[in-house]
Design a protein around this motif. Structure first.
Motif, PDB file in Angstrom:
ATOM      1  N   LYS A 136       0.822  -1.211   0.000  1.00 32.25           N
ATOM      2  CA  LYS A 136       0.000   0.000   0.000  1.00 32.25           C
ATOM      3  C   LYS A 136       0.860   1.267   0.000  1.00 32.25           C
ATOM      4  N   ARG A 137       2.033   1.175   0.635  1.00 31.84           N
ATOM      5  CA  ARG A 137       2.937   2.328   0.687  1.00 31.84           C
ATOM      6  C   ARG A 137       4.365   1.872   0.412  1.00 31.84           C
ATOM      7  N   CYS A 138       5.133   2.746  -0.236  1.00 32.26           N
ATOM      8  CA  CYS A 138       6.528   2.435  -0.543  1.00 32.26           C
ATOM      9  C   CYS A 138       7.378   3.687  -0.317  1.00 32.26           C
ATOM     10  N   ASN A 139       8.403   3.552   0.521  1.00 28.76           N
ATOM     11  CA  ASN A 139       9.284   4.672   0.847  1.00 28.76           C
ATOM     12  C   ASN A 139      10.703   4.338   0.400  1.00 28.76           C
ATOM     13  N   LEU A 140      11.181   5.065  -0.609  1.00 33.22           N
ATOM     14  CA  LEU A 140      12.536   4.868  -1.129  1.00 33.22           C
ATOM     15  C   LEU A 140      13.401   6.109  -0.899  1.00 33.22           C
ATOM     16  N   SER A 141      13.019   6.935   0.038  1.00 36.37           N
ATOM     17  CA  SER A 141      13.711   8.208   0.252  1.00 36.37           C
ATOM     18  C   SER A 141      15.094   8.017   0.856  1.00 36.37           C
ATOM     19  N   GLY A 142      15.936   9.042   0.685  1.00 36.68           N
ATOM     20  CA  GLY A 142      17.241   9.045   1.318  1.00 36.68           C
ATOM     21  C   GLY A 142      18.223   8.048   0.766  1.00 36.68           C
ATOM     22  N   ASN A 143      18.118   7.709  -0.508  1.00 35.95           N
ATOM     23  CA  ASN A 143      19.076   6.820  -1.160  1.00 35.95           C
ATOM     24  C   ASN A 143      19.826   7.596  -2.246  1.00 35.95           C
ATOM     25  N   VAL A 144      20.423   6.907  -3.189  1.00 37.19           N
ATOM     26  CA  VAL A 144      21.105   7.565  -4.315  1.00 37.19           C
ATOM     27  C   VAL A 144      20.548   7.008  -5.626  1.00 37.19           C
ATOM     28  N   ILE A 145      19.251   6.793  -5.633  1.00 33.67           N
ATOM     29  CA  ILE A 145      18.578   6.220  -6.806  1.00 33.67           C
ATOM     30  C   ILE A 145      18.494   7.263  -7.917  1.00 33.67           C
ATOM     31  N   THR A 146      18.844   6.863  -9.139  1.00 28.85           N
ATOM     32  CA  THR A 146      18.792   7.785 -10.274  1.00 28.85           C
ATOM     33  C   THR A 146      17.576   7.557 -11.159  1.00 28.85           C
TER      34      THR A 146
ATOM     35  N   LEU B  61       9.778   9.194  -3.066  1.00 26.81           N
ATOM     36  CA  LEU B  61      11.045   9.101  -3.797  1.00 26.81           C
ATOM     37  C   LEU B  61      11.970  10.265  -3.449  1.00 26.81           C
ATOM     38  N   SER B  62      11.685  10.957  -2.363  1.00 23.25           N
ATOM     39  CA  SER B  62      12.429  12.168  -2.025  1.00 23.25           C
ATOM     40  C   SER B  62      13.878  11.876  -1.642  1.00 23.25           C
ATOM     41  N   HIS B  63      14.709  12.925  -1.743  1.00 23.40           N
ATOM     42  CA  HIS B  63      16.122  12.841  -1.343  1.00 23.40           C
ATOM     43  C   HIS B  63      16.848  11.719  -2.081  1.00 23.40           C
ATOM     44  N   ASN B  64      16.744  11.727  -3.407  1.00 23.29           N
ATOM     45  CA  ASN B  64      17.500  10.834  -4.272  1.00 23.29           C
ATOM     46  C   ASN B  64      18.180  11.668  -5.353  1.00 23.29           C
ATOM     47  N   GLN B  65      18.504  11.054  -6.481  1.00 23.19           N
ATOM     48  CA  GLN B  65      19.191  11.763  -7.565  1.00 23.19           C
ATOM     49  C   GLN B  65      18.471  11.551  -8.889  1.00 23.19           C
ATOM     50  N   MET B  66      17.151  11.605  -8.844  1.00 21.15           N
ATOM     51  CA  MET B  66      16.358  11.349 -10.042  1.00 21.15           C
ATOM     52  C   MET B  66      16.080  12.632 -10.815  1.00 21.15           C
ATOM     53  N   SER B  67      16.064  12.498 -12.137  1.00 19.84           N
ATOM     54  CA  SER B  67      15.744  13.636 -12.993  1.00 19.84           C
ATOM     55  C   SER B  67      14.590  13.328 -13.937  1.00 19.84           C
ATOM     56  N   LYS B  68      14.085  12.101 -13.903  1.00 19.94           N
ATOM     57  CA  LYS B  68      12.926  11.745 -14.721  1.00 19.94           C
ATOM     58  C   LYS B  68      12.212  10.543 -14.113  1.00 19.94           C
TER      59      LYS B  68
ATOM     60  N   ILE C  39       8.434  13.628  -4.822  1.00 20.31           N
ATOM     61  CA  ILE C  39       9.669  13.607  -5.617  1.00 20.31           C
ATOM     62  C   ILE C  39      10.564  14.786  -5.218  1.00 20.31           C
ATOM     63  N   SER C  40      10.366  15.317  -4.020  1.00 21.69           N
ATOM     64  CA  SER C  40      11.132  16.472  -3.563  1.00 21.69           C
ATOM     65  C   SER C  40      12.602  16.117  -3.355  1.00 21.69           C
ATOM     66  N   HIS C  41      13.438  17.163  -3.372  1.00 24.52           N
ATOM     67  CA  HIS C  41      14.877  16.989  -3.112  1.00 24.52           C
ATOM     68  C   HIS C  41      15.506  15.981  -4.076  1.00 24.52           C
ATOM     69  N   ASN C  42      15.281  16.197  -5.373  1.00 29.33           N
ATOM     70  CA  ASN C  42      15.915  15.416  -6.426  1.00 29.33           C
ATOM     71  C   ASN C  42      16.567  16.381  -7.411  1.00 29.33           C
ATOM     72  N   THR C  43      16.718  15.967  -8.656  1.00 27.63           N
ATOM     73  CA  THR C  43      17.404  16.826  -9.639  1.00 27.63           C
ATOM     74  C   THR C  43      16.535  17.083 -10.869  1.00 27.63           C
ATOM     75  N   PHE C  44      15.228  17.092 -10.704  1.00 28.00           N
ATOM     76  CA  PHE C  44      14.327  17.358 -11.833  1.00 28.00           C
ATOM     77  C   PHE C  44      14.485  18.804 -12.300  1.00 28.00           C
ATOM     78  N   ILE C  45      14.532  18.994 -13.621  1.00 24.01           N
ATOM     79  CA  ILE C  45      14.543  20.347 -14.172  1.00 24.01           C
ATOM     80  C   ILE C  45      13.202  20.670 -14.833  1.00 24.01           C
ATOM     81  N   ALA C  46      12.384  19.646 -14.999  1.00 24.25           N
ATOM     82  CA  ALA C  46      11.026  19.817 -15.523  1.00 24.25           C
ATOM     83  C   ALA C  46      10.095  18.935 -14.707  1.00 24.25           C
ATOM     84  N   LEU C  47       8.871  19.361 -14.559  1.00 25.96           N
ATOM     85  CA  LEU C  47       7.900  18.523 -13.860  1.00 25.96           C
ATOM     86  C   LEU C  47       7.586  17.324 -14.755  1.00 25.96           C
ATOM     87  N   PRO C  48       7.806  16.111 -14.277  1.00 28.10           N
ATOM     88  CA  PRO C  48       7.586  14.926 -15.123  1.00 28.10           C
ATOM     89  C   PRO C  48       6.158  14.881 -15.665  1.00 28.10           C
TER      90      PRO C  48
END
Length: 210
Positions: A76-86, A104-111, A127-136
């Motif tokens: 029902k819930r999935c927390n992947l925050s605080g990793n280095v997932i791209t 998915l917060s605090h990772n290194q995702m851009s898409k 998706i906060s605290h990542n590297t998105f330059i555009a809203l997916p």
């Protein structure tokens, strides 16, 4: 019988640098072992409470073993925050199709993969605290998504019309993103969605009172 004689030159000397590398490698192996144990333990907990918490597990991706361990569990819930997932693989939406919350917060995702639109029950996405330059774009296609947290990225581009037609979106946090004045104005035309924005600093060239 005499023991074999050793020539001093035959004994391999380990340099201080090599010794340090060996110690570092041993530490890395130990840390990796701990991380694997942590992941397996949290998967076992999720089998009971349907809440998979893999935050702060040093993950660069979602391990295939996780999909295997959770194959009989309706998450029902999935927390992947605080990793280095791209990136999140397309199969994530297939394997965890019933989740209502995804962090998915605090990772290194851009898409994000377009397949996330298949998460029919997802209501909250962080998706906060990542590297998105555009809203997916996929965030505007998730059928039940009500809350979207996209603050603290590098977002400068948003398809406002696409956002306007998001099927269920009620709230979006876009604070701490370098949005232009024009984008602020366009977002202000959205009346159905509550939008959190960081007050824009007026540039000197814009201040006509100077």
């Amino acid at each position: 019988m005499r023991p074999p004689a050793y020539n001093g030159d035959d004994v391999q000397q380990i340099s201080p640098e090599q010794g340090e590398r060996n110690v570092a490698m041993a530490v890395c192996v130990q840390l990796a072992g701990r991380a694997i144990i942590r992941v397996v333990s949290r998967c076992e907990e999720a089998q009971d409470n349907c809440n998979l918490d893999l935050s702060e597990c040093q993950l660069m991706q979602v391990p295939d073993a996780v999909y295997h361990l959770m194959r009989h569990t309706e998450l029902k819930r999935c927390n992947l925050s605080g990793n280095v997932i791209t990136k999140i693989p397309p199969k994530f939406a297939v394997k965890f199709s019933l989740i209502t919350e995804l962090n998915l917060s605090h990772n290194q995702m851009s898409k994000l993969p377009e397949e996330l639109a298949e998460l029919q029950a997802l209501e909250r996405l962080d998706i906060s605290h990542n590297t998105f330059i555009a809203l997916p774009p996929v965030t505007c296609r998730i059928p039940q998504l009500k809350r979207l947290l996209a603050n603290n990225n590098s977002i400068i581009d948003i398809d406002v019309e696409r956002l306007r037609h998001a099927p269920a979106l009620e709230f979006i946090d876009l604070q701490a993103n370098p949005l232009t004045a024009r984008m602020h104005d366009l977002l202000g035309t959205l009346t159905r969605i509550k939008i959190e924005l960081t007050p824009r600093q007026v540039e000197e060239w814009e201040d006509l009172t100077i």
